[in-house]
Design a protein around this motif. Structure first.
Motif, PDB file in Angstrom:
ATOM      1  N   HIS A   1       0.840  -1.198   0.000  1.00  0.00           N
ATOM      2  CA  HIS A   1       0.000   0.000   0.000  1.00  0.00           C
ATOM      3  C   HIS A   1       0.873   1.244   0.000  1.00  0.00           C
ATOM      4  CE1 HIS A   1      -2.976   3.014   0.991  1.00  0.00           C
ATOM      5  NE2 HIS A   1      -2.318   3.305   2.108  1.00  0.00           N
ATOM      6  N   SER A   2       0.573   2.202  -0.865  1.00  0.00           N
ATOM      7  CA  SER A   2       1.143   3.545  -0.868  1.00  0.00           C
ATOM      8  C   SER A   2       2.677   3.528  -0.865  1.00  0.00           C
ATOM      9  CB  SER A   2       0.580   4.340   0.315  1.00  0.00           C
ATOM     10  OG  SER A   2       0.813   5.714   0.150  1.00  0.00           O
ATOM     11  N   MET A   3       3.323   4.115   0.163  1.00  0.00           N
ATOM     12  CA  MET A   3       4.784   4.101   0.221  1.00  0.00           C
ATOM     13  C   MET A   3       5.319   2.682   0.190  1.00  0.00           C
ATOM     14  SD  MET A   3       7.407   5.510   3.175  1.00  0.00           S
ATOM     15  CE  MET A   3       7.256   4.036   4.204  1.00  0.00           C
ATOM     16  N   GLY A   4       4.567   1.756   0.794  1.00  0.00           N
ATOM     17  CA  GLY A   4       4.986   0.358   0.782  1.00  0.00           C
ATOM     18  C   GLY A   4       5.089  -0.198  -0.620  1.00  0.00           C
ATOM     19  N   CYS A   5       4.365   0.399  -1.582  1.00  0.00           N
ATOM     20  CA  CYS A   5       4.467  -0.028  -2.983  1.00  0.00           C
ATOM     21  C   CYS A   5       5.820   0.345  -3.570  1.00  0.00           C
ATOM     22  CB  CYS A   5       3.348   0.589  -3.814  1.00  0.00           C
ATOM     23  SG  CYS A   5       1.688   0.069  -3.351  1.00  0.00           S
ATOM     24  N   ALA A   6       6.306   1.532  -3.230  1.00  0.00           N
ATOM     25  CA  ALA A   6       7.622   1.937  -3.725  1.00  0.00           C
ATOM     26  C   ALA A   6       8.703   1.021  -3.148  1.00  0.00           C
ATOM     27  CB  ALA A   6       7.898   3.388  -3.359  1.00  0.00           C
ATOM     28  N   ILE A   7       8.596   0.708  -1.865  1.00  0.00           N
ATOM     29  CA  ILE A   7       9.555  -0.209  -1.231  1.00  0.00           C
ATOM     30  C   ILE A   7       9.435  -1.597  -1.848  1.00  0.00           C
ATOM     31  CG2 ILE A   7      10.179  -1.327   0.942  1.00  0.00           C
ATOM     32  CD1 ILE A   7       9.056   1.220   2.356  1.00  0.00           C
ATOM     33  N   GLY A   8       8.203  -2.070  -2.002  1.00  0.00           N
ATOM     34  CA  GLY A   8       7.977  -3.391  -2.568  1.00  0.00           C
ATOM     35  C   GLY A   8       8.451  -3.488  -4.009  1.00  0.00           C
ATOM     36  N   TYR A   9       8.169  -2.443  -4.794  1.00  0.00           N
ATOM     37  CA  TYR A   9       8.605  -2.436  -6.203  1.00  0.00           C
ATOM     38  C   TYR A   9      10.120  -2.581  -6.293  1.00  0.00           C
ATOM     39  CZ  TYR A   9       9.685  -0.722 -10.884  1.00  0.00           C
ATOM     40  OH  TYR A   9      10.172  -0.609 -12.157  1.00  0.00           O
ATOM     41  N   LEU A  10      10.847  -1.774  -5.536  1.00  0.00           N
ATOM     42  CA  LEU A  10      12.301  -1.785  -5.632  1.00  0.00           C
ATOM     43  C   LEU A  10      12.875  -3.109  -5.122  1.00  0.00           C
ATOM     44  CD1 LEU A  10      12.955   1.894  -4.489  1.00  0.00           C
ATOM     45  CD2 LEU A  10      13.227   0.965  -6.801  1.00  0.00           C
ATOM     46  N   THR A  11      12.254  -3.688  -4.102  1.00  0.00           N
ATOM     47  CA  THR A  11      12.710  -4.988  -3.597  1.00  0.00           C
ATOM     48  C   THR A  11      12.472  -6.080  -4.633  1.00  0.00           C
ATOM     49  OG1 THR A  11      12.127  -4.278  -1.338  1.00  0.00           O
ATOM     50  CG2 THR A  11      12.546  -6.620  -1.673  1.00  0.00           C
ATOM     51  N   ALA A  12      11.252  -6.106  -5.193  1.00  0.00           N
ATOM     52  CA  ALA A  12      10.914  -7.138  -6.183  1.00  0.00           C
ATOM     53  C   ALA A  12      11.728  -6.981  -7.461  1.00  0.00           C
ATOM     54  CB  ALA A  12       9.422  -7.086  -6.490  1.00  0.00           C
ATOM     55  N   SER A  13      12.080  -5.762  -7.810  1.00  0.00           N
ATOM     56  CA  SER A  13      12.902  -5.543  -9.009  1.00  0.00           C
ATOM     57  C   SER A  13      14.286  -6.158  -8.839  1.00  0.00           C
ATOM     58  CB  SER A  13      13.038  -4.045  -9.294  1.00  0.00           C
ATOM     59  OG  SER A  13      11.797  -3.489  -9.657  1.00  0.00           O
TER      60      SER A  13
ATOM     61  N   GLU B   1      15.103  -8.578  -6.465  1.00  0.00           N
ATOM     62  CA  GLU B   1      15.042  -9.993  -6.098  1.00  0.00           C
ATOM     63  C   GLU B   1      13.678 -10.578  -6.463  1.00  0.00           C
ATOM     64  OE1 GLU B   1      17.348 -10.863  -2.220  1.00  0.00           O
ATOM     65  OE2 GLU B   1      16.505  -8.869  -1.902  1.00  0.00           O
ATOM     66  N   PRO B   2      13.377 -10.670  -7.737  1.00  0.00           N
ATOM     67  CA  PRO B   2      12.050 -11.146  -8.147  1.00  0.00           C
ATOM     68  C   PRO B   2      11.773 -12.583  -7.726  1.00  0.00           C
ATOM     69  CG  PRO B   2      13.527 -10.992 -10.040  1.00  0.00           C
ATOM     70  CD  PRO B   2      14.223 -10.319  -8.900  1.00  0.00           C
ATOM     71  N   GLU B   3      12.827 -13.349  -7.457  1.00  0.00           N
ATOM     72  CA  GLU B   3      12.640 -14.743  -7.061  1.00  0.00           C
ATOM     73  C   GLU B   3      11.991 -14.880  -5.677  1.00  0.00           C
ATOM     74  OE1 GLU B   3      16.537 -13.402  -5.361  1.00  0.00           O
ATOM     75  OE2 GLU B   3      15.533 -13.170  -7.305  1.00  0.00           O
ATOM     76  N   LEU B   4      11.913 -13.779  -4.930  1.00  0.00           N
ATOM     77  CA  LEU B   4      11.319 -13.835  -3.585  1.00  0.00           C
ATOM     78  C   LEU B   4       9.802 -13.944  -3.612  1.00  0.00           C
ATOM     79  CD1 LEU B   4      13.381 -11.139  -1.628  1.00  0.00           C
ATOM     80  CD2 LEU B   4      13.649 -13.637  -1.568  1.00  0.00           C
ATOM     81  N   PHE B   5       9.167 -13.499  -4.706  1.00  0.00           N
ATOM     82  CA  PHE B   5       7.709 -13.371  -4.734  1.00  0.00           C
ATOM     83  C   PHE B   5       7.117 -14.066  -5.969  1.00  0.00           C
ATOM     84  CE2 PHE B   5       9.593  -9.421  -2.983  1.00  0.00           C
ATOM     85  CZ  PHE B   5       9.205  -9.580  -1.656  1.00  0.00           C
ATOM     86  N   SER B   6       5.866 -14.510  -5.818  1.00  0.00           N
ATOM     87  CA  SER B   6       5.166 -15.129  -6.941  1.00  0.00           C
ATOM     88  C   SER B   6       4.513 -14.083  -7.841  1.00  0.00           C
ATOM     89  CB  SER B   6       4.105 -16.100  -6.430  1.00  0.00           C
ATOM     90  OG  SER B   6       3.129 -15.418  -5.639  1.00  0.00           O
ATOM     91  N   ARG B   7       4.025 -13.021  -7.239  1.00  0.00           N
ATOM     92  CA  ARG B   7       3.340 -11.931  -7.951  1.00  0.00           C
ATOM     93  C   ARG B   7       3.171 -10.771  -6.996  1.00  0.00           C
ATOM     94  NH1 ARG B   7      -2.121 -14.127 -10.105  1.00  0.00           N
ATOM     95  NH2 ARG B   7      -0.608 -15.258 -11.357  1.00  0.00           N
ATOM     96  N   VAL B   8       2.658  -9.651  -7.493  1.00  0.00           N
ATOM     97  CA  VAL B   8       2.606  -8.419  -6.686  1.00  0.00           C
ATOM     98  C   VAL B   8       1.261  -7.729  -6.845  1.00  0.00           C
ATOM     99  CG1 VAL B   8       3.708  -6.202  -6.208  1.00  0.00           C
ATOM    100  CG2 VAL B   8       5.095  -8.105  -7.045  1.00  0.00           C
ATOM    101  N   VAL B   9       0.758  -7.187  -5.721  1.00  0.00           N
ATOM    102  CA  VAL B   9      -0.414  -6.314  -5.746  1.00  0.00           C
ATOM    103  C   VAL B   9       0.009  -4.946  -5.226  1.00  0.00           C
ATOM    104  CG1 VAL B   9      -2.768  -5.910  -4.951  1.00  0.00           C
ATOM    105  CG2 VAL B   9      -1.948  -8.268  -5.269  1.00  0.00           C
ATOM    106  N   PHE B  10      -0.245  -3.914  -6.004  1.00  0.00           N
ATOM    107  CA  PHE B  10       0.009  -2.539  -5.588  1.00  0.00           C
ATOM    108  C   PHE B  10      -1.327  -1.845  -5.348  1.00  0.00           C
ATOM    109  CE2 PHE B  10       3.879  -3.085  -8.432  1.00  0.00           C
ATOM    110  CZ  PHE B  10       4.791  -3.174  -7.386  1.00  0.00           C
TER     111      PHE B  10
END
Length: 328
Positions: A134-146, A148-157
């Motif tokens: 959610h919100s700022m957490g999306c920016a953090i999540g985006y940069l993390t997933a970019s 290390e994409p192997e950490l997650f199956s998919r993403v919801v923003f």
């Protein structure tokens, strides 16, 4: 999908059933983040989980605020792992004045989040988790997933902070920001609030721009009143500067985002810049974009008419990943 909580039942169940669930089934812990900042986290694992979520919350938020959402997931047999980002919630603050929204560099959020997923979530999760932000957490999540994409199956923003609505025209914003940073560096002994920002204020519901739900607004304000250490004021010049750099980085790399994505946009958002969000997510290689018309910024805390379809969309997208794995 099992029924979600509604506002009517929430008024009677929050301080009973949901609080009891939190005390009995949610595990709390800490780890040491960048520059020895103490990071608090929580997880909840149903007896037979069908899927797992890593939740990245927004600015000024805390895992305590997400009791209802985590219980909704639990009742739908979805494990949830979440943490409080540095400088907010239960986690350590870097500024002497704990009210000031401060981070030295946005990358500190990302490194903390990566450590959490690799060291806490990965050894425990029943399957590769989906990332829900959610919100700022999306920016953090985006940069993390970019990275290390192997950490997650998919993403919801949800209502992603891929752009924020400035209170002044952008050219003036840049001048004010550079001037504020320079003056703070030369004359300040602690981080200065950015123009128009100040300490935590509990706005009356009628003045809030975050949600139409009086019930949910009241409950999260009560949590912050009960535990004043959760409270956080406005952003500093340093936070604003490093956050703007992060948003520019996101837009520049959007065409290479590596994971299947669901984007939920709040149609009546007055916090983030929906025009820029559309510009960014249109570049994603694999994204389903849904606008919740009329919804304010905090989709997961909105009134039922907005929250219910948003939560249903989130959980359906998360469970879809597990169905694909099982059918493979």
């Amino acid at each position: 999908m099992r029924q979600l909580f509604d506002e009517q039942s929430l008024t009677t169940l929050y301080h009973g059933e949901i609080t009891e669930f939190w005390d009995r089934h949610v595990v709390l812990g800490t780890f040491t983040g960048q520059q020895n900042v103490q990071i608090h986290y929580a997880f909840c694992e149903p007896e037979s989980p069908r899927a797992a979520i890593v939740l990245s919350n927004g600015r000024i938020e805390t895992l305590v605020k997400y009791k209802e959402f985590i219980y909704d997931c639990y009742r739908n047999d979805i494990a949830v792992y979440t943490m409080d980002h540095r400088g907010q919630g239960l986690s350590g603050r870097m500024a002497i004045d704990h009210q000031r929204g401060y981070v030295e560099q946005f990358d500190d959020y990302v490194v903390d989040f990566s450590v959490f997923v690799n060291d806490i979530v990965k050894p425990r999760a029943p399957s590769k988790p989906a990332l829900v932000c959610h919100s700022m957490g999306c920016a953090i999540g985006y940069l993390t997933a970019s990275r290390e994409p192997e950490l997650f199956s998919r993403v919801v923003f949800c209502s992603p902070m891929f752009g924020i609505k400035p209170t002044v025209p952008e050219p003036l914003l840049s001048v004010l920001l550079m001037s504020g940073l320079a003056a703070n560096y030369l004359f300040g002994r602690k981080p200065w609030y950015a123009f128009g920002q100040g300490p935590y204020i509990e706005l009356p519901f009628r003045l809030n721009t975050l949600t139409h739900s009086q019930v949910r607004y009241k409950l999260f304000r009560e949590e912050y009143k009960r535990a004043p250490a959760l409270q956080l004021g406005g952003v500093t010049y340093q936070w604003l500067s490093t956050a703007m750099d992060a948003m520019n980085q996101i837009e520049a790399s959007a065409k290479n985002f590596p994971l299947p994505t669901k984007v939920l946009i709040s149609g009546a958002d007055r916090v983030v810049d929906n025009q820029r969000i559309h510009r960014v997510v249109q570049q994603f290689p694999d994204a389903d974009v849904e606008v919740i018309e009329g919804a304010r910024h905090e989709l997961l805390f909105e009134s039922d008419q907005y929250r219910t379809p948003a939560i249903q969309a989130v959980l359906a997208f998360v469970l879809e990943a597990e169905t694909e794995v099982n059918n493979a």
